[in-house]
Design a protein around this motif. Sequence first.
Motif, PDB file in Angstrom:
ATOM      1  N   TYR A  69     -35.713 -35.327 -52.593  1.00 38.74           N
ATOM      2  CA  TYR A  69     -35.609 -36.552 -53.401  1.00 38.74           C
ATOM      3  C   TYR A  69     -36.466 -36.431 -54.652  1.00 38.74           C
ATOM      4  N   THR A 112     -34.950 -33.821 -57.154  1.00 29.63           N
ATOM      5  CA  THR A 112     -33.799 -34.280 -57.934  1.00 29.63           C
ATOM      6  C   THR A 112     -34.226 -35.241 -59.031  1.00 29.63           C
ATOM      7  N   ALA A 113     -35.081 -36.185 -58.680  1.00 25.90           N
ATOM      8  CA  ALA A 113     -35.540 -37.135 -59.703  1.00 25.90           C
ATOM      9  C   ALA A 113     -36.348 -36.414 -60.782  1.00 25.90           C
ATOM     10  N   HIS A 137     -34.104 -34.584 -63.186  1.00 23.82           N
ATOM     11  CA  HIS A 137     -33.514 -35.514 -64.146  1.00 23.82           C
ATOM     12  C   HIS A 137     -34.544 -36.072 -65.126  1.00 23.82           C
ATOM     13  N   ARG A 157     -37.005 -37.985 -64.465  1.00 24.23           N
ATOM     14  CA  ARG A 157     -37.241 -39.403 -64.197  1.00 24.23           C
ATOM     15  C   ARG A 157     -38.560 -39.669 -63.470  1.00 24.23           C
ATOM     16  N   VAL A 164     -31.984 -41.572 -57.395  1.00 26.23           N
ATOM     17  CA  VAL A 164     -32.730 -41.169 -58.593  1.00 26.23           C
ATOM     18  C   VAL A 164     -33.365 -42.399 -59.251  1.00 26.23           C
ATOM     19  N   TYR A 188     -36.441 -43.519 -57.258  1.00 26.77           N
ATOM     20  CA  TYR A 188     -37.645 -42.708 -57.483  1.00 26.77           C
ATOM     21  C   TYR A 188     -38.176 -42.885 -58.901  1.00 26.77           C
TER      22      TYR A 188
END
Lengths: 461, 461
Positions: A35, A38-39, A42, A44, A223, A226
């Motif tokens: 998790y 992935t965030a 991106h 983020r 996303v 997070y």
Amino acid sequence: MSSISTQFFSVNGRAYRPPARPVVVICLDGSADEYLDTALAHGRMPNLQHMAVGGYRGLARGAMPSFTNVNNASIVTGVPPSVHGIGGNFFYNPATGREEMMNSAKYLRAETIFPAAARAGRKAVVVTAKEKLREIFASGLIEQGGVAFSSEKAGQAELKTHGIDRVEKVVGSPTPPIYSADASLFVLRAGVALLQNGMADFLYLSTTDYVQHKYAPGAPEAVEFYAAIDRELGRVLELGAVVGITADHGMNAKQKPDGSPNVIYLESELSGKFGSGFRVILPITDPYVVHHGALGSFAVVHLPAPGAGSETEGNSPNEPLLASREGSGRGRRAGGTARDREGVRGEGGLLLDAARDWLLERPGVTEVYDRDTAARKLELPADRLGELVVLSGRDVVLGRTPEYHDLSAPENGLRSHGGRYEEMVPLILSEPLKPEYAARAAGDPRNFDIFDFTVNGTRAK
Amino acid sequence: MSSISTQFFSVNGRAYRPPARPVVVICLDGSADEYLDTALAHGRMPNLQHMAVGGYRGLARGAMPSFTNVNNASIVTGVPPSVHGIGGNFFYNPATGREEMMNSAKYLRAETIFPAAARAGRKAVVVTAKEKLREIFASGLIEQGGVAFSSEKAGQAELKTHGIDRVEKVVGSPTPPIYSADASLFVLRAGVALLQNGMADFLYLSTTDYVQHKYAPGAPEAVEFYAAIDRELGRVLELGAVVGITADHGMNAKQKPDGSPNVIYLESELSGKFGSGFRVILPITDPYVVHHGALGSFAVVHLPAPGAGSETEGNSPNEPLLASREGSGRGRRAGGTARDREGVRGEGGLLLDAARDWLLERPGVTEVYDRDTAARKLELPADRLGELVVLSGRDVVLGRTPEYHDLSAPENGLRSHGGRYEEMVPLILSEPLKPEYAARAAGDPRNFDIFDFTVNGTRAK
């Protein structure tokens, strides 16, 4: 900052020497490392990225089974379940003949870190998403002037019982629904608010895994969640806190290729093979079934009554027969009475061995242990287990019978946890580690070392 | 691009329908996901980040034991070790009475994907860092017009045996030393060069884990290494390739807090408890001992000779006695002869059970299986195992005797692999996945599905 106590304290054999800065430990429920990956990919989670580069990011091994209560109880006590006693959300208590939820402090066999921190002059605050955890965390804390509340029941917090009232006003948000991303974000916002207004300088913030049960790491909803966590994290860091982040467990899809849940119904299978009378306990079971339908990758098996034989009819787990048999009050604490052990190792031993070997042959089953081996290898309280403990694979969950589970509960496909493939979790610190803690981090650190790492392990002063 | 064959082919029961684009599968030896995380957090892997966002990044489960030969053989065949036969770098062959390296194609029981790809009109090329893997990968490929060479022996590649010569000139670099980051980077540079000059459109590039054995994810040397990998990755992507990335295994520090190797000497401990005659095979053993000193988290145990009893003196694993005993030529293939099995299950069965139970009680030992259970649960070839298989924890390795190992070999502290905590590895694709492959990726994908995912699983055409 000068008013923050740096007084030494000690809990369950661990010494804590807090820095003169706010200490914030965050447990991001169900946060498999993917998790975060992935965030971060991106772009983020800039604040988490900052922590990873300027502090430390690695993995820690959680407590088994990889469930919420087990791991939160480990984190707040700093000891494994064999010591603190919470080996699942649920267990079968032979002394009462009942299946009991372990969401009460009465099941906890070790003190949490918070009363000691409060006695050492820290403003200790615990905020959890799920009310089920609050009582365990609050144990002994309110009496010491601390604060403990849940976002689930934020609006009901009272000074006498929670050490705080008018929480919604303090946080500036209404009590969120428990089945929401907001249930977790409220926890972090509450931490920020209490830091800001000087009500807290020693915090444990524990979120809920509603989002992770529902969404895979690549889903936009995950996303966004997070990214929102990262915004609050940035505020906590701005307020000068030393921050430690971990998780209670990871999360994996537990589905067949067609999207249906990938379940081994242990009670059905054992009864079909060996006759009735098996009782399967699923310690993931809790009141929040929408998350997982009570299906996880860890189960406890109680064999049929010794002497009753495996062919005995009507010896159903829900009938009082078992309750009266086990209800002598002596129970099986610390491995069971001598008579129990003789039963299992004697005529029942054949059934135990046969069931263990047979279970281990089932595809999808990864580990099967008898009670003592499970207690030793998985660091669990033997008296709250059954005769066998079963773990399943990355995409496999364990159930009782098809009738027992509401498979419509997990809406977007089943994502769950409880086994080894949800055992490894993030371990992240906002500051560089001292050499001895860097060495420990490189070895086999545990998620329940997080207070030790955050309080003692960084170069923060 | 129009000249790239899209002809269907099939290997070991899997169908491949390649896109009209170069296909490049990369195995980043020893790449625990944390290596990628750290380099990404430092902003040093922009091309990998691009793949994660625009394609797919998740985790796959490798083959056990988490060793190089085992997993590379799985990746190039698409089947588990139980099918392809390579269950370690090393095994004890009862038919010959010798401990043998499995670095030759004669041990491989399944065809690799490459000859079939070449027959289907693809320009199939395999580049590996370590020469030890080349023969396995080259099996049947050169005859089909393919290419296979190692960076270790790049300068020695010849047309007749390798399908290519003058490799150093083609790649534009000299043959690198095997104990270097360059040994791996050369592999990737070779892939880029062969793509550029039209000599390849179906590639397997397999690096070596020298850097990972030596450096933790946060070490600047590791970050630089992954940054250099990312630069080559960018070139491969620029050349229009569909790229799939995985690893053979992860990597963990296997040290005590004082930095010394955390070893359980199985042969010593078993002999001390049960008497002499135990033979412990460490299938991580290979000629590249600087990496790990032959210490990993997986071991195979051969019990003393049936009937010889556990107290027999002088029955040392290195003496010819055992060789002649086992050298009848009948061996233990497919679980052993009836007499062997009777021995183990009969009077030897007591020893087997006692040793299994005793080993499982050792702190640091995580799993112990008899031969058949190991073969089933770990997907291993039973005839290349011993009577027991032992796995150890995240920071623990298994050895034979203190005298057997050169602990000075791992220079910067011991980092190694072989167990469950090195089982999960990255699974990364450069293109979005088709829905059915997205569902599989969310379940329990294996690292040896990587060719299937890269060739069949993305939306690339």
